[in-house]
Design an enzyme around this catalytic site. Structure first.
Site, PDB file in Angstrom:
ATOM      1  N   SER A 221       0.834  -1.201   0.000  1.00  0.00           N
ATOM      2  CA  SER A 221       0.000   0.000   0.000  1.00  0.00           C
ATOM      3  C   SER A 221       0.878   1.265   0.000  1.00  0.00           C
ATOM      4  O   SER A 221       1.697   1.444  -0.896  1.00  0.00           O
ATOM      5  CB  SER A 221      -0.959  -0.045   1.183  1.00  0.00           C
ATOM      6  N   ASP A 308      -9.605  -4.992  -4.789  1.00  0.00           N
ATOM      7  CA  ASP A 308      -9.017  -4.076  -3.801  1.00  0.00           C
ATOM      8  C   ASP A 308      -9.852  -2.798  -3.735  1.00  0.00           C
ATOM      9  O   ASP A 308      -9.938  -2.061  -4.715  1.00  0.00           O
ATOM     10  CB  ASP A 308      -7.580  -3.735  -4.217  1.00  0.00           C
ATOM     11  N   HIS A 347      -7.667  -5.742  -0.020  1.00  0.00           N
ATOM     12  CA  HIS A 347      -6.463  -4.914   0.110  1.00  0.00           C
ATOM     13  C   HIS A 347      -5.391  -5.538   0.998  1.00  0.00           C
ATOM     14  O   HIS A 347      -4.216  -5.199   0.867  1.00  0.00           O
ATOM     15  CB  HIS A 347      -6.855  -3.545   0.668  1.00  0.00           C
TER      16      HIS A 347
END
Length: 380
Positions: A221, A308, A347
């Site tokens: 991320s 995601d 995610h």
């Protein structure tokens, strides 16, 4: 007299009887009007609430523009410490019984918290051991991963801990830390500080790892932006890592902020870029991975789930397209591994993939195997 008395008694009864006589219709009208009055009162409260929400909606962009530090806090979310009430000095409490906690000092007076998890096969030997023993384990042939986490939470976040366990079970050392301003690390967050801390920990690792031991950098991320910053700097110095692994990456912070679910309510507002995205730039926050890949010279592996909800899949795919056309990456394999929405990895949960050990086994300085052979689209 008797008739008169009877008439008086009946009149008295009528007056006392509820809903009768002159009082009756008036009372009936009051009771009937009560519900409409209540409805009007509720409608008025709802209108007031909507008005206040509209005022807040209109003022938030101006507040962010006038106080860009607010936008920086929303990017880093370092003040969100989930899960709460965990002691980062005790990774054992989270089931990491072959992990040590230590503190490094990238700058004078600034300490950052670090975890080193050994390969799982060393867990018995690790019992009761101190720092010197952990340092000695780096001389083994087991590869090492420097993990750079995303925003919010700490190195003890649940999905992060689960990934350490999975990687450890595959035979990897995992070294992770909280950037300055996160967890129990000192200081305040900034993109430059995050990159500087990562470089310091990487150099600390490099001094302990055998020259023949593979050393990989894994970012997740927001950590992918830190990772490409770090690897770009290492490549500029002529000492690239053995591979760069990007999990749920984005192209740059402006494109990610525009695509983030939190921006949905303002995305189509005139001046969105001026109000919100320029506020990010004003804080010197760029995380320009799409630029960095043009200065990176090592194998790159990109992992992204199609479902995601935080970093859209198309941003990871776009970054892959940029990397695959990079001149600096010519001669190095760039691999993109998508994960089907049916897997529901979203995610944070790519670590659940049973294909992960095969995917990671492709890491080498020279190449990766074809992503088509490893495509987990139909795997459960």
């Amino acid at each position: 007299m008797r008739k008169r008395n009877n008439r008086e008694d009946s009149d008295r009864d009528l007056k006392q009887r509820p809903g009768s006589g002159a009082a009756g219709p008036a009372a009936g009208r009051e009771g009937g009007m009560g519900k409409p009055f209540r409805r009007l009162g509720l409608l008025g409260k709802m209108k007031k609430m909507m008005l206040w929400l509209l005022v807040v909606y209109v003022f938030i962009p101006f507040i962010v523009k006038l106080c860009p530090s607010i936008q920086a806090k929303l990017v880093f979310l370092n003040f969100v410490r989930m899960p709460y009430f965990i002691d980062l000095k005790r990774p054992l409490d989270l089931g990491l019984n072959h992990t040590r906690n230590l503190y490094l000092e990238p700058e004078a007076g600034l300490k950052i918290g670090v975890w080193h998890t050994t390969p799982a096969l060393m867990w018995r030997a690790a019992e009761g051991k101190r720092g010197d023993w952990y340092d000695s384990t780096f001389s083994s042939s087991h590869p090492v991963i420097l993990y750079l986490h995303g925003n919010a939470g700490t190195r003890g976040g649940d999905h992060r801990v689960q990934l350490y366990k999975v990687l450890s079970s595959f035979g990897y050392h995992v070294v992770t830390f909280d950037y300055r301003g996160w967890g129990d690390s000192d200081g305040s967050p900034s993109e430059g500080g995050m990159t500087s801390d990562s470089l310091f920990v990487y150099d600390w690792l490099k001094r302990r790892v055998d020259d023949k031991t593979p050393l990989y950098i894994w970012g997740h991320s927001l950590g992918t932006g830190v990772a490409t910053n770090l690897v770009r700097e290492l490549c500029d110095k002529g000492s690239p890592p053995d591979a760069l692994i990007l999990e749920s990456p984005f192209t740059n912070i402006r494109e990610e902020a525009r695509s983030h679910p939190f921006s949905m309510v303002y995305r189509y507002l005139p001046g969105f870029d001026w109000f919100f995205l320029d506020a990010i730039t004003a804080n010197n926050i760029r995380f320009a991975s799409d630029e960095n890949v043009n200065h990176i010279s090592c194998p790159v592996l990109i992992l992204h789930a199609e479902d995601d909800p935080v970093v859209p899949f198309q941003l990871g795919k776009k970054l892959y397209s940029e990397a695959s056309q990079s001149q600096s990456l010519s001669g190095h394999k760039v691999q993109f591994v998508p994960f089907s929405s049916a897997l529901a990895y979203k995610h944070k949960f790519i670590y659940r993939s049973p294909e992960l050990p095969n995917i990671l086994s492709t890491c080498s300085r020279t190449s990766f195997r074809s992503s088509l052979a490893l495509h987990p689209r139909d795997q459960r």
